[in-house]
Design a protein around this motif. Structure first.
Motif, mmCIF file in Angstrom:
data_model
loop_
_atom_site.group_PDB
_atom_site.id
_atom_site.type_symbol
_atom_site.label_atom_id
_atom_site.label_comp_id
_atom_site.label_asym_id
_atom_site.label_seq_id
_atom_site.Cartn_x
_atom_site.Cartn_y
_atom_site.Cartn_z
ATOM 1 N N THR A 295 41.929 37.254 29.192
ATOM 2 C CA THR A 295 42.818 36.440 30.035
ATOM 3 C C THR A 295 44.219 37.030 30.064
ATOM 4 O OG1 THR A 295 43.353 35.025 28.152
ATOM 5 C CG2 THR A 295 41.545 34.316 29.581
ATOM 6 N N GLY A 296 44.599 37.732 29.006
ATOM 7 C CA GLY A 296 45.941 38.313 28.916
ATOM 8 C C GLY A 296 45.932 39.557 28.054
ATOM 9 N N ALA A 297 46.731 39.548 27.014
ATOM 10 C CA ALA A 297 46.878 40.728 26.162
ATOM 11 C C ALA A 297 45.646 40.942 25.291
ATOM 12 C CB ALA A 297 48.108 40.581 25.273
ATOM 13 N N VAL A 298 45.405 42.207 24.958
ATOM 14 C CA VAL A 298 44.450 42.553 23.907
ATOM 15 C C VAL A 298 45.243 42.807 22.628
ATOM 16 C CG1 VAL A 298 42.763 43.435 25.538
ATOM 17 C CG2 VAL A 298 44.455 45.003 24.578
ATOM 18 N N ASN A 299 44.565 43.328 21.606
ATOM 19 C CA ASN A 299 45.260 43.530 20.324
ATOM 20 C C ASN A 299 45.234 44.975 19.849
ATOM 21 O OD1 ASN A 299 42.312 43.061 19.787
ATOM 22 N ND2 ASN A 299 42.973 43.603 17.719
ATOM 23 N N TRP A 300 44.623 45.884 20.632
ATOM 24 C CA TRP A 300 44.313 47.214 20.110
ATOM 25 C C TRP A 300 45.033 48.345 20.845
ATOM 26 C CZ3 TRP A 300 42.055 49.382 24.349
ATOM 27 C CH2 TRP A 300 41.337 48.523 25.212
ATOM 28 N N GLN A 301 45.918 48.037 21.779
ATOM 29 C CA GLN A 301 46.703 49.075 22.444
ATOM 30 C C GLN A 301 48.090 49.152 21.807
ATOM 31 O OE1 GLN A 301 46.621 48.514 26.749
ATOM 32 N NE2 GLN A 301 44.410 48.086 26.712
ATOM 33 N N PRO A 302 48.782 50.270 21.967
ATOM 34 C CA PRO A 302 50.114 50.383 21.360
ATOM 35 C C PRO A 302 51.074 49.294 21.831
ATOM 36 C CG PRO A 302 49.341 52.534 22.093
ATOM 37 C CD PRO A 302 48.366 51.533 22.614
ATOM 38 N N GLN A 303 50.994 48.952 23.110
ATOM 39 C CA GLN A 303 51.762 47.841 23.664
ATOM 40 C C GLN A 303 50.762 46.913 24.349
ATOM 41 O OE1 GLN A 303 53.035 51.164 24.420
ATOM 42 N NE2 GLN A 303 54.194 50.892 22.539
ATOM 43 N N ASN A 304 50.609 45.718 23.796
ATOM 44 C CA ASN A 304 49.618 44.772 24.304
ATOM 45 C C ASN A 304 50.302 43.808 25.270
ATOM 46 O OD1 ASN A 304 47.222 45.634 22.722
ATOM 47 N ND2 ASN A 304 48.573 45.141 21.009
ATOM 48 N N LEU A 305 50.173 44.144 26.563
ATOM 49 C CA LEU A 305 50.933 43.442 27.594
ATOM 50 C C LEU A 305 50.215 42.180 28.056
ATOM 51 C CD1 LEU A 305 52.092 46.472 29.783
ATOM 52 C CD2 LEU A 305 53.136 45.539 27.708
ATOM 53 N N ALA A 306 50.988 41.120 28.230
ATOM 54 C CA ALA A 306 50.454 39.903 28.824
ATOM 55 C C ALA A 306 50.241 40.127 30.320
ATOM 56 C CB ALA A 306 51.408 38.739 28.596
ATOM 57 N N LYS A 307 49.332 39.354 30.901
ATOM 58 C CA LYS A 307 49.115 39.437 32.338
ATOM 59 C C LYS A 307 50.052 38.476 33.063
ATOM 60 C CE LYS A 307 44.311 40.963 32.103
ATOM 61 N NZ LYS A 307 42.900 40.715 32.469
ATOM 62 N N ALA A 308 50.475 38.896 34.239
ATOM 63 C CA ALA A 308 51.316 38.029 35.066
ATOM 64 C C ALA A 308 50.483 36.868 35.593
ATOM 65 C CB ALA A 308 51.894 38.833 36.223
ATOM 66 N N THR A 309 51.145 35.808 35.990
ATOM 67 C CA THR A 309 50.448 34.674 36.581
ATOM 68 C C THR A 309 49.617 35.140 37.772
ATOM 69 O OG1 THR A 309 52.236 33.184 35.933
ATOM 70 C CG2 THR A 309 50.759 32.419 37.676
ATOM 71 N N GLY A 310 48.342 34.780 37.778
ATOM 72 C CA GLY A 310 47.438 35.169 38.850
ATOM 73 C C GLY A 310 46.723 36.484 38.627
ATOM 74 N N GLU A 311 47.188 37.296 37.675
ATOM 75 C CA GLU A 311 46.585 38.620 37.472
ATOM 76 C C GLU A 311 45.170 38.498 36.919
ATOM 77 O OE1 GLU A 311 47.743 42.969 35.506
ATOM 78 O OE2 GLU A 311 48.930 41.183 35.004
ATOM 79 N N MET A 312 44.962 37.563 36.011
ATOM 80 C CA MET A 312 43.628 37.371 35.461
ATOM 81 C C MET A 312 42.630 36.994 36.552
ATOM 82 S SD MET A 312 41.454 34.634 34.400
ATOM 83 C CE MET A 312 42.433 33.274 33.751
ATOM 84 N N THR A 313 43.032 36.105 37.442
ATOM 85 C CA THR A 313 42.161 35.727 38.557
ATOM 86 C C THR A 313 41.918 36.910 39.478
ATOM 87 O OG1 THR A 313 42.900 33.431 38.494
ATOM 88 C CG2 THR A 313 41.973 34.220 40.572
ATOM 89 N N ARG A 314 42.975 37.665 39.769
ATOM 90 C CA ARG A 314 42.833 38.829 40.651
ATOM 91 C C ARG A 314 41.899 39.866 40.035
ATOM 92 N NH1 ARG A 314 47.736 39.290 41.185
ATOM 93 N NH2 ARG A 314 48.251 41.120 39.941
#
Length: 669
Positions: A313-332
């Protein structure tokens, strides 16, 4: 009992991994009620359940799994039941440390993470299959179970094991492949560097050496390792088949950073193809990679439906920078997968963990709970997927194909290659991204696939190719098809033996060119072509042998030589060759011309590069997906009924910034 059961779900599945063992039983009923609120109707259970089901050797406890299965069944939620074998429990590695994997430098990897087992370990397999037997006996006919989930992300961490047990298994695989040591010596070119073997017993896995390793040995070890894990999958499958008629799968990892399994070999073994995909923010364009991964997964499914088993739905935990998704990005992201053939949209995981390595990995139910933007979007997505149920059974429409293979990936990125400034996957991604920018939907297919349904076929960086596979491309062009072949293609056969007579080897006659020498340049150096186009990293000393020179190098080590050629074949076909690494603008220009000449019409509007357009259709039905990746509202000509909002569309479809619209078209294509 059928040996080829078919996965069937009522509409598009909306699902997640659930790990009830992480939570007190008092939470379980709340979780099931919230799943119903969100519209979740497929839940993966028992993915990492071994230590809970068998807390001590031979001592089984199914009470918790019984309870949660019954709760989900009562709520009308179907179950994707894991066999629980992905990671060994501590008691097993404590009693049998010999199952632990060994890396190419000869060191052992210890428990404390996951997948701490060697694929060739007979001891691990014995214990794992005993667990599968118990689980299958108990739940093989449970009414909630809709799908079996073998292990989890097989080979994510442990695909390549170099220990002595793997060495013996590798030797057995080689005996079966080559039969005699003489045939192996020929295949591996062991006359080089005094590597000739007198007996299979002398062969080791390609452990780290003081110099570069034998590339043919390395490729065969990759093939063996993929086959070894596939053999493990089959062993679990055989147990499940004895006790259940429910379809079986495992989750692939078609993604930019996992390359160790040849999924073209695996896909026919699946009752339904499933994939895990996470946006990789280490890439320049993660969304373009998502599109490629979906197209490739659909290719593995033979162009039919497939399941997205995990995403975030948003960030993962295993990348150097775990970025949150913008509103609507998960749906897209989700609806992009649906547009490209997915008929299940599932997430890791249901409820965000409070402890463990993935405690900061996003979930459907975040740490913040239900009073959160993530939860509201999760509920909204569930409703949207319900409104799209009618598209199931339709197929993605594409008249452009791209050839891709894992064994070529292994070979093209070998230790000894003309330049390390270029890697194979970046070349594949660049071509796919260009076609996507131009508005084309692309089928990603294996070398050797039937190409007759396509107008344009693109062959990017296909260094290793069999003669029979190259012949299919040539026959396609001879029959009037159009092809684009990029540099470092056709060079070697399946044994990684260079074809003599000049590059591009297997495609030399088709393309009407002969390359005398590769002439890569240093990183940062820009090459200019006569037309003003620019390129980097790679040039070739090419001669046209019947092909028309479309553009040539104006500078660099290949100045004056052809850089882009076009060979017009009797029968109406064209074969283009790109002898350099064109920049994005130049690549778009060439592929636009090639597609136009082939009569491959874009679905989308190239003048609206942020709008991705995909059509799914069958006889009598047609659905147009309009995915707006831009920050501006866009419009496209269309007519029908829009399914996300339920509104009619009369000649013009309007798609808000960042949104997706799905139109049931008034007439089929």
């Amino acid at each position: 009992m059928s040996t080829t059961p078919t996965f069937s779900h009522d509409g598009i599945a909306y699902g997640c991994d659930y790990n009830p063992e992480q939570w007190d039983r008092s939470v379980w009923r709340e979780d099931v009620a919230l799943m119903q609120e969100a519209g979740v109707d497929l839940v993966a259970l028992n993915i990492f359940g071994w230590s809970h089901l068998e807390p001590r050797p031979g001592e089984f406890d199914f009470a918790g799994l019984d309870e949660i299965l019954d709760l989900l069944h009562e709520a009308g939620i179907r179950v994707n039941l894991g066999t629980g074998t992905a990671s060994a429990p501590p008691w097993l590695t404590f009693r049998h440390p010999e199952i632990l994997p060994e890396t190419e430098d000869g060191t052992t990897r210890f428990p404390g993470g996951r997948q701490a087992w060697c694929p060739s370990s007979a001891v691990f397999r014995r214990y794992a299959l005993e667990l599968v037997e118990r689980v299958a006996e108990r739940y093989g006919e449970h009414p909630a179970v809709e799908l079996w989930h073998v292990s989890n992300e097989l080979g994510c961490h442990n695909a390549l094991c170099y220990d002595d047990e793997s060495a013996e298994a590798f030797r057995g695989w080689l005996r079966a492949r080559y039969e005699t040591i003489e045939r192996l010596n020929t295949a591996w070119g062991t006359s080089f560097w005094s590597q000739q073997y007198s007996d299979f017993a002398e062969i080791l896995p390609p452990r780290l050496t003081l110099s570069s390793r034998n590339p043919s040995q390395v490729i065969d070890f990759h093939r063996f390792s993929s086959d070894e894990l596939l053999g493990y999958y089959r062993a679990e499958l055989e147990v499940l088949r004895r006790h259940s008629s429910v379809p079986v799968t495992t989750n692939f990892m078609v993604t930019a950073h996992i390359r160790n399994l040849d999924y073209w070999q695996w896909a026919p073994e699946m009752d339904v193809v499933a994939n895990d995909h996470y946006l990789d923010n280490r890439l320049a364009d993660p969304t373009a990679e998502l599109a490629f991964a979906s197209d490739l997964t659909r290719g593995l499914a033979g162009g039919g439906a497939w399941l997205l088993m995990e995403q975030s739905t948003g960030a993962v935990n295993w990348q150097p920078q775990n970025l949150a998704k913008a509103t609507g990005e998960m749906t897209r992201n989700s609806l992009t997968h649906v547009a490209k053939g997915a008929e299940a949209i599932c997430f890791f995981q249901w409820r965000a963990s409070l402890q463990g390595s993935e405690k900061f990995h996003s979930a459907l139910l975040p740490h913040a709970g239900t009073d959160s933007d993530v939860w509201r979007e999760v509920v909204e997505l569930g409703g949207t997927l319900d409104r799209l149920d009618e598209i199931t059974g339709t197929r993605v429409q594409a008249d452009v194909a791209l050839l891709f293979s894992w064994e070529n990936w292994w070979a093209a990125d070998g230790e000894s290659r003309p330049t390390h400034a270029i890697d194979h996957l970046s070349q594949v991604h660049a071509v796919h991204a260009s076609l996507r920018r131009l508005g084309h939907t692309v089928d990603v297919v294996r070398p050797g696939a039937d190409l007759s349904a396509y107008r344009l076929v693109v062959v990017p960086n296909l260094y290793l190719v069999r003669d029979s596979e190259a012949a299919i491309v040539s026959d396609f062009v001879a029959a009037g098809g159009h092809a684009v072949v990029t540099f470092f293609s056709g060079i070697a056969d399946e044994e990684d033996r260079v074809r003599p007579g000049g590059y591009p080897g297997a495609f030399r006659e088709l393309l009407g060119v002969n390359v005398e020498e590769f002439a890569p340049v240093l990183p940062g150096q820009v090459l200019t072509l006569a037309s003003g186009r620019t390129a980097t990293a790679w040039s070739e000393r090419t001669r046209a042998r019947g092909a028309e020179v479309v553009d040539s190098f104006a500078d660099g080590p290949s100045a004056g030589r052809p850089a882009i050629t076009r060979n017009r074949i009797a029968g109406g076909g064209d074969a283009w060759y790109l002898a350099t690494n064109l920049d994005a603008v130049a690549l778009d220009e060439v592929l636009r011309d090639a597609a136009a000449g082939a009569g491959a019409l874009p679905q989308g509007d190239p003048d609206q590069p942020g709008l991705e357009v995909v059509r799914r259709a069958d006889e009598g039905r047609s659905y147009l997906f309009l995915i707006n990746h831009s920050t501006n509202d866009v419009e496209l000509s269309a007519s029908g009924r829009e399914l996300v909002t339920g509104e009619p569309v009369d000649s013009i479809a309007r798609v808000p910034a960042g949104a997706v619209r799905v139109i049931r078209e008034d007439r089929t294509r």
